[in-house]
Design a protein around this motif. Sequence first.
Motif, PDB file in Angstrom:
ATOM      1  N   ALA A  73       8.458  -2.966   3.916  1.00  0.00           N
ATOM      2  CA  ALA A  73       8.882  -1.830   3.093  1.00  0.00           C
ATOM      3  C   ALA A  73       8.811  -2.194   1.612  1.00  0.00           C
ATOM      4  CB  ALA A  73      10.299  -1.410   3.473  1.00  0.00           C
ATOM      5  N   ARG A  74       9.279  -3.383   1.274  1.00  0.00           N
ATOM      6  CA  ARG A  74       9.280  -3.824  -0.129  1.00  0.00           C
ATOM      7  C   ARG A  74       7.851  -3.879  -0.678  1.00  0.00           C
ATOM      8  NH1 ARG A  74      12.065  -7.897   0.774  1.00  0.00           N
ATOM      9  NH2 ARG A  74      14.084  -6.979   0.282  1.00  0.00           N
ATOM     10  N   PHE A  75       6.935  -4.436   0.116  1.00  0.00           N
ATOM     11  CA  PHE A  75       5.547  -4.551  -0.351  1.00  0.00           C
ATOM     12  C   PHE A  75       4.892  -3.171  -0.441  1.00  0.00           C
ATOM     13  CE2 PHE A  75       0.972  -5.454   0.453  1.00  0.00           C
ATOM     14  CZ  PHE A  75       0.725  -6.190  -0.700  1.00  0.00           C
ATOM     15  N   SER A  76       5.159  -2.309   0.528  1.00  0.00           N
ATOM     16  CA  SER A  76       4.547  -0.976   0.538  1.00  0.00           C
ATOM     17  C   SER A  76       5.000  -0.138  -0.650  1.00  0.00           C
ATOM     18  CB  SER A  76       4.887  -0.252   1.844  1.00  0.00           C
ATOM     19  OG  SER A  76       4.356  -0.948   2.959  1.00  0.00           O
ATOM     20  N   LEU A  77       6.213  -0.392  -1.138  1.00  0.00           N
ATOM     21  CA  LEU A  77       6.757   0.362  -2.262  1.00  0.00           C
ATOM     22  C   LEU A  77       6.430  -0.269  -3.614  1.00  0.00           C
ATOM     23  CD1 LEU A  77      10.300   1.169  -0.831  1.00  0.00           C
ATOM     24  CD2 LEU A  77       8.491   2.841  -1.302  1.00  0.00           C
ATOM     25  N   SER A  78       5.829  -1.456  -3.603  1.00  0.00           N
ATOM     26  CA  SER A  78       5.606  -2.189  -4.842  1.00  0.00           C
ATOM     27  C   SER A  78       4.378  -1.682  -5.594  1.00  0.00           C
ATOM     28  CB  SER A  78       5.446  -3.682  -4.549  1.00  0.00           C
ATOM     29  OG  SER A  78       4.193  -3.945  -3.939  1.00  0.00           O
TER      30      SER A  78
END
Length: 265
Positions: free
Chosen positions: A117-122
Amino acid sequence: MAQPVAVIRSKPDTLGPEVRKFAQAPLRQTAFLNSVPKCGTHLLRNIVRMFVPTEQHYDREFIQVQNLQQHIGALNPARPQFSVGHLLFADISLMALKHANQVILVRDPYDYVLARARFSLSDQLDHPELNPLKNGAVSVEQMMNLMIFGIPGKGPALREAFTFHAVAWLGTGVHLVRYEDIVAHLKDLEAAAAETYFRDLLAKFGISLPDDWRHRVRVGSAREHSATSREKLSVGMTLPEVLPDDQKRAVDFMAPGLRELLGYG
């Protein structure tokens, strides 16, 4: 119709010059790091690179089923190299890796949800299908559930990601490695247990442990050499440090028995 292409924005690699400072023994057999995406691939990749001559680093691309034929030379048993990818369990993957020392890297599925989730939102990930989800378009809780259940036509469910990148490979001669074990031993490199662990870990790639292994591991694991370390990700939303109980139950519903199979829980 062509599929949308994801672009990962990252700084140039800085580890190569560090690798060349050490005496290296050439690989005698092809070594391949296969992993579930967002499970610490860059960390283990950089550690292993510290023990392999730079001319045997295949770093043109992360190898996947979609580009396997373009990069099949990286797995040529006549010219051993160390390469990395996210190869699904498939007939072409099995044949390509027949002569390789293959390591499968996983992490706790609970933590995987947060990392993905963190990478997809970055800002570091530029993906036409996922970009609309950024900047508060969905809530944190909704984003975590999308990582668990998947996005139809755009992103795999957690069960699919772990099934085809890890579980289906088990029992076929591969070596399973857990991200959390690596991190735990990095925290106490002076311990005898760390030496035993890294000797066994490197042996999985066909590499012997040299006397200066601690120095190499420290350099390879330094976060400044990772293009996707957490502190380098610009995320416009605050995600929890630990997966909430509702999402944990969703993971257990979506992939019952997965955590136990991988040695968690």
